[in-house]
Scaffold this active site. Structure first.
Site: not given
Length: 478
Positions: A183, A217
């Site tokens: 990720e 993120c």
């Protein structure tokens, strides 16, 4: 674990505040709330996700029973960043333990102090269910410690961080064929159509950027606003942003924007992006420079910044900001096609969202955005509050998923099992197909295909006849 967190939510949040410099509200929302949702989903739905799943046997295997089962991999290795020190620990820990694994977590060197408290919490939870404390271990260090973990022989790696480091993790893991979840962040587009309710969107846009000072993120970094409401949107977010209070957040719940975690180097990174955008035509509506006056000049603070008229050629249009900078791009002609083109003109593809007065229009736009996640008429991060959904992206944002059934099952070996439906009825090789060759085995096999898979009744009957004919006796071999 859930009971402890709900009863001690302020303490959990304050530790995260002291570690990262975020506000208490940001910690309650981004650290504690989402962790509680994760644990609640695991408690309510997790077991059924890991229960063996019976499948269709197919046409020829009716005497069998087949299913898929999920077996714990063993030891999970996780390398997590500093932006959410509480959630980034409890998220992989809860999933790994629930799926029957142990876990070793390498925390960021920028968020190593808080694990003293979080480890005590985890140990107490393990003690409460009479599980060994060694199921959860922590590693502290720099890049070499992360490399050692990846090459240590763990059964799977979860990495959350930058694309550059993600490539190194993938390369190291590839030597032993260790599976990896990557990720790697994003530059999420936030599309605002000319028929959208701008007044209602302004607070959503500001929360998306200023939450945790943009160190997220999944968070909007590119605001693609149609020219029909462009000025209204710019004016709205500017009014809100000028009222925000920036400063040390520990003990002051009136602070809106806390500190930047990674220090002066990160401030220089923000300034480089802003200066480049301005040199290429962008306008600074708020902020835009490192504070020079006390008390903010004595810490790592960057003011909430809004850039308007950002060109697609600016570095900030492609590089991840990971900070408190709102970049507004004008979508000319109020064109959905142009908005989609601009949104997809990026190497990152983690999450996305689109806003319109027409839900169908917003949904149509969202469906064309290349991203692992998308929201219709809401902040793209809302997908993470539904822990039944997998989290992850594509392109430079990485691959594989955590969260949801997919993430939970991803921590297991997916094993296909075939067994007898009835113990007294077992499969055996038909005599025409025995070794040594009878000379008619291939004809018997053709009969099976005709009988089970032909699309015409006559052909199926032909198959039955072939099976009877070539089962009657063993012909002489040449």
């Amino acid at each position: 674990m859930l009971r402890f967190i709900t009863e001690n939510q302020v303490d959990c949040a304050r530790v995260a505040v002291r570690e990262s410099g975020k506000t208490l509200l940001d910690a309650i929302i981004g650290e504690v709330l989402v962790t509680c949702e994760k644990l609640a989903w695991l408690s309510d739905k997790g077991e059924q996700c890991l229960t063996k799943e019976y499948r269709d046997t197919g046409r020829m295997m009716m005497m069998k029973r087949v299913y898929v089962e999920w077996v714990p991999l063993g030891v999970i290795g996780a390398i997590v960043p500093w932006n959410y020190p509480f959630h980034n620990v409890f998220n992989p820990v809860s999933a790994a333990l629930f799926s029957g694994n142990s876990i070793v977590i390498k925390v960021s060197e920028y968020a190593s102090w808080s694990i003293q408290y979080y480890k005590r919490v985890i140990d107490a939870c393990l003690d409460a269910v009479q599980a060994p404390r060694d199921l959860v271990q922590f590693v502290v260090g720099y890049g070499a410690a992360g490399e050692a973990l990846v090459s240590s022989g763990v059964d799977k790696i979860i990495f959350v961080g930058s694309p550059g480091v993600g490539v190194k993790v993938a390369q190291t893991a590839a030597r032993s064929l260790t599976p990896v979840v990557l990720e790697l962040g994003g530059k999420d587009p936030f599309v605002v159509c000319e028929d959208a309710d701008v007044k209602g969107i302004v607070q959503t846009a500001c929360r998306g950027v200023w939450q945790n000072m943009g160190q997220n993120c999944a968070g909007p970094e590119r605001f693609l606003v149609y020219e029909g409401v462009y000025q209204e949107f710019c004016d709205g977010v500017t009014r809100v942003t000028r009222e925000l209070k920036t400063g040390p957040s520990l003990g002051d719940t009136g602070v809106d924007c806390g500190a930047i975690c990674m220090g002066p180097a990160q401030l220089r990174h923000y300034q480089r992006l802003v200066d480049d955008a301005v040199s290429k035509g962008a306008r600074v509506l708020t902020g835009g420079c490192v504070p020079s006056d006390p008390p903010l000049n004595t810490g790592t603070f960057y003011p909430p910044t809004i850039l308007a008229d950002v060109p697609e050629t600016a570095i900030i249009a492609q590089e991840e900001i990971f900070g408190p900078i709102m970049c507004i791009f004008k979508v000319k002609g109020n064109s959905d096609e142009e908005a989609v083109r601009m949104a997809n003109n990026c190497e990152f593809a983690l999450s996305s969202c689109a806003f319109s007065g027409s839900a169908d229009r917003a949904k149509k736009i969202s469906a064309q955005l290349v991203a692992g996640m998308s929201a219709v008429n809401d902040l793209e991060g809302c997908t993470y509050m539904s822990q039944s959904l997998p989290f992850g992206g594509c392109k430079k944002s990485g691959y594989d998923r955590f969260a949801g059934p997919e993430g939970l099952r991803g921590l297991c070996l997916m094993r296909s099992v075939c067994e007898d439906r009835f113990s007294f009825l077992r499969n055996s090789i038909p005599p025409p197909m025995h070794y040594p060759a009878t000379g008619v085995g291939h004809l018997f096999a053709q009969g099976l295909i005709h009988m089970f898979y032909s699309t015409s009744l006559m052909d199926k009957m032909k198959g039955v006849f072939m099976l009877i004919r070539y089962s009657l006796g063993k012909p002489k071999r040449n």
